[in-house]
Design a protein around this motif. Structure first.
Motif, mmCIF file in Angstrom:
data_model
loop_
_atom_site.group_PDB
_atom_site.id
_atom_site.type_symbol
_atom_site.label_atom_id
_atom_site.label_comp_id
_atom_site.label_asym_id
_atom_site.label_seq_id
_atom_site.Cartn_x
_atom_site.Cartn_y
_atom_site.Cartn_z
ATOM 1 N N LEU A 134 0.640 -1.251 -0.023
ATOM 2 C CA LEU A 134 -0.121 0.372 0.325
ATOM 3 C C LEU A 134 1.276 1.164 -0.194
ATOM 4 N N GLU A 186 -2.698 4.909 2.573
ATOM 5 C CA GLU A 186 -3.873 3.789 2.725
ATOM 6 C C GLU A 186 -3.215 3.033 3.767
ATOM 7 N N GLN A 229 -4.988 4.622 6.373
ATOM 8 C CA GLN A 229 -6.556 4.163 6.409
ATOM 9 C C GLN A 229 -6.948 2.680 6.853
ATOM 10 N N MET A 230 -6.028 2.084 6.205
ATOM 11 C CA MET A 230 -6.037 0.631 7.391
ATOM 12 C C MET A 230 -6.624 0.602 8.511
ATOM 13 N N PHE A 267 -10.324 1.848 8.672
ATOM 14 C CA PHE A 267 -10.684 0.532 8.379
ATOM 15 C C PHE A 267 -10.864 -0.315 9.708
ATOM 16 N N PHE A 268 -10.329 -1.063 9.937
ATOM 17 C CA PHE A 268 -10.201 -2.189 10.758
ATOM 18 C C PHE A 268 -10.872 -1.444 12.399
ATOM 19 N N MET A 310 -10.958 2.073 2.345
ATOM 20 C CA MET A 310 -10.238 0.551 1.922
ATOM 21 C C MET A 310 -11.007 -0.017 2.656
ATOM 22 N N ASN A 311 -11.009 -0.795 2.400
ATOM 23 C CA ASN A 311 -11.646 -2.418 2.956
ATOM 24 C C ASN A 311 -10.592 -3.669 2.827
ATOM 25 N N LEU A 312 -11.535 -4.305 2.762
ATOM 26 C CA LEU A 312 -10.835 -5.808 3.108
ATOM 27 C C LEU A 312 -10.589 -6.413 1.743
ATOM 28 N N LEU A 318 -7.459 -3.958 0.005
ATOM 29 C CA LEU A 318 -6.592 -4.657 0.441
ATOM 30 C C LEU A 318 -5.952 -5.766 -0.369
ATOM 31 N N GLN A 339 -11.024 -11.230 10.088
ATOM 32 C CA GLN A 339 -10.744 -10.071 9.005
ATOM 33 C C GLN A 339 -9.438 -10.907 8.388
#
Lengths: 211, 420
Positions: free
Chosen positions: A96, A100, A103-104, A107-108, B1-3, B6, B334
């Motif tokens: 990434l 990004e 951003q992870m 997201f998580f 961003m999502n899985l 990724l 995940q």
């Protein structure tokens, strides 16, 4: 009430004597060093505080919640939201780019967190936002990993030897960054280190001793 | 961003390994797609072209050859049969209808078939323009022939002797196009239809002259060109003439048992059943198809193994990444999903590429083989079974990702992050 407290923490690695750790308590915006010789269990303490390891006994309380009592997924999400971890090596996701990577974290943790562009600019990384992490210098990479730890405006920032592979100039920068950013978002800051250069900046410390 | 994103980033981060695996899987699936398409369309077409034809009668020889030449117009005819013997058959009570056919000429590889109007009627053919033939040397073009030659109603051309391109031309009489058939996707598309008489008269030019007296010949020729040809039943002629094949419809099921034996043992002709001969042919082809299917399965297996190895190897490099993801809030579930998604996305791309590749292969095969049976296959028809190809591919993806995904699930973050 303290923002962060650890009480009577013990942990035993399989086949070794149990380790017991000094209690830590921190207010918003306070910072503290964890010192100790190699192999004394500094990193184990950090893992316990981050909820990456389950303690044998004791409590880790962050903003009133006992992490030692949480289970897997709950703990993962709580960690994502409330704790920012800076590791010895930056460990950025090579697939990434800089933005990004940050951003992870959003997201998580399922959290909006800080504005990434703004954060990167503050950390002097504004121009690197779209760069591949493979093109960053060591110091830049470490700053990105700090940005990642800060992205969710955590209540606790943990740093594991964040300066061990940096030169004096970058060490100075990284410590100042951690201090000012932690103060800005009102987080408690704990740095595990044996780096003398760090001790000059943060007087408050506990020492971990091997039994 | 999502899985999804990724997983995609990780896949594109290793373009060569990803590309190789996708391509390998696509290749295996393409072979299966081609086989599926050919099998489906071929059988459908074969059955469609033979519909309504219960028995084919022709000169003795290979029964399969007789069917291929008489029904599908792909092989050489077995030879000729005397018309009086054929006519005797039509009086048999087991026979509902006989279509007499005269073969043996072509125009640029398209076969010229002499028959009566029952023949296009058999396929319920409709005219796109013009009318069916009623006079000698009037022809009706199949849709494919009209397209390729560019001929319209009113155009004229010379036929060539034999059924392949490049034989000598019958230059005495020109065929005149009086109609063009609608495209139906059957054997008629590739044929030029005319009367049996037209075929006879064409051949009279070269062959009859030495035996017939010249005056006689001229006379009978003149008469015939004015006359109408037979549109039903057998052509009327005073001479002893020959036909190539007869297409027979049974009156009742009893005929299926009695008629072939009667013809094969009681006459100089042979009878062959299209359905029997075609199932025999498919049996022969079956070995080849099974072999190809086996090959495809092996390729898919190897690609599955490739995907497994790629995921597993990348997992070793990515243990830190996974630990970091956990540290910033990702759950074990995940990470499991992340690896499965990679495998599934990889195989999904393989499946889509494979199906497209399969159709492309087929269209290339078809464009190389325009006048054969294959030439009338449709490369861009999509079958329901192709959805199954996607399902199989995804199953391969899931299978290949199980071990790496579980390994990712079990990664201990603390150990991973403090090792270095």
């Amino acid at each position: 009430m303290m923002l962060f407290e650890s009480k009577n923490l013990t942990y035993s690695h399989p086949g070794q004597l149990p380790l017991s750790f000094p209690d830590i308590s921190l207010q918003q915006g306070e910072s503290m060093l964890v010192l100790g010789k190699s192999g004394s269990g500094k990193t184990t303490l950090l893992n316990l505080l981050a909820g990456l390891l389950q303690p044998k006994s004791g409590e880790v309380i962050l903003s009133g919640k006992n992490m030692a009592a949480m289970n897997g997924q709950q703990l993962d999400l709580f960690r994502g939201k409330e704790i920012g971890i800076v590791f010895q090596k930056p460990h950025l996701l090579a697939a990434l780019n800089v933005t990004e990577n940050l951003q992870m974290a959003h997201f998580f943790s399922k959290k909006e967190g800080q504005d990434i562009d703004k954060l990167l600019t503050e950390l002097g990384l504004g121009e690197k936002a779209k760069s591949s992490v493979l093109t960053l210098s060591e110091g830049e990479a470490q700053r990105v990993s700090i940005a990642r730890a800060l992205a969710n405006s955590p209540k606790l920032i943990l740093a594991d030897e964040p300066t061990s592979s940096l030169d004096d100039e970058n060490t100075e920068k990284v410590i100042q960054l951690l201090k000012t950013q932690a103060a800005k978002i009102g987080a408690a800051l704990i740095i595990v280190t044996h780096d003398q250069r760090v001790k000059m900046h943060i007087p408050n410390f506990v020492e971990v001793k091997a039994v | 961003m999502n899985l999804f994103k990724l997983s995609w980033k990780y896949l594109t981060f290793r373009p060569l390994s990803t590309g190789l695996n996708v391509f390998l899987l696509a290749l295996g699936l393409a072979i299966i797609t081609v086989l599926l398409l050919i099998q489906d369309q071929f059988e459908k077409k074969m059955n469609q072209d033979a519909a309504g034809i219960d028995l084919v009668v022709g000169a003795k020889g290979s029964p399969l050859q007789l069917i291929l030449a008489g029904v599908y117009h792909i092989d050489f005819p077995t030879g000729n049969i005397p018309m009086d013997e054929a006519q005797k058959l039509s009086r048999n009570r087991l026979v509902k209808n006989i279509i007499p056919m005269a073969l043996g000429d072509n125009y640029q590889g398209f076969r010229i078939v002499g028959a009566n109007h029952d023949y296009p009627g058999l396929y319920e053919a409709k005219l796109n323009s013009g009318a069916l033939w009623v006079k000698p040397f009037e022809v009706v073009l199949g849709a494919e022939v009209a397209d390729k030659s560019g001929y319209q109603v009113g155009d004229e051309f010379l036929g060539s002797h034999g059924i392949s391109v490049g034989s000598h031309e019958h230059d005495a009489n020109k065929f005149k196009v009086v109609g063009v058939l609608e495209r139906k996707g059957n054997v008629l598309d590739r044929l030029i239809l005319t009367s049996v008489e037209s075929i006879w008269y064409t051949h009279d030019e070269g062959e009859a002259e030495p035996t017939d007296s010249t005056s006689n010949h001229e006379e009978h020729h003149m008469v015939n060109l004015q006359d109408s040809v037979a549109v039903k039943g057998f052509p009327k002629t005073a001479e002893s003439r020959e036909l190539t094949t007869l297409l027979i419809q049974y009156r009742n099921p009893m005929a299926a048992i009695q008629l072939p034996r009667l013809i094969n043992s009681g006459t100089s002709m042979q009878a062959a059943s299209p359905s029997f001969e075609m199932s025999r042919l498919f049996e022969l082809l079956g070995v080849g198809i099974t072999l190809l299917q086996g090959l495809a399965v092996v390729i898919i297996g190897i690609s599955g193994l490739g995907i497994f190895i790629a995921l597993y190897n990348s997992l070793k490099e990515r243990k830190y990444d996974l630990a970091i993801l956990r540290a910033i809030g990702a759950s074990r579930g995940q990470l499991l999903l992340l690896i499965f998604l990679e495998g599934i996305m990889l195989t999904f791309m393989g499946a889509v590429l494979g199906i497209l590749l399969g159709h492309t292969f087929l269209s290339v095969i078809i464009s190389q083989n325009e006048q054969g049976v294959v030439g009338s296959l449709q490369p861009w028809i999509f079958l329901k079974q192709e959805l199954w190809i996607v399902v199989y591919a995804l199953a391969v993806g899931v299978l290949a990702s199980i071990i790496p995904a579980v390994a990712a699930y079990q990664t201990s973050i603390a150990k991973q992050l403090t090792k270095a």
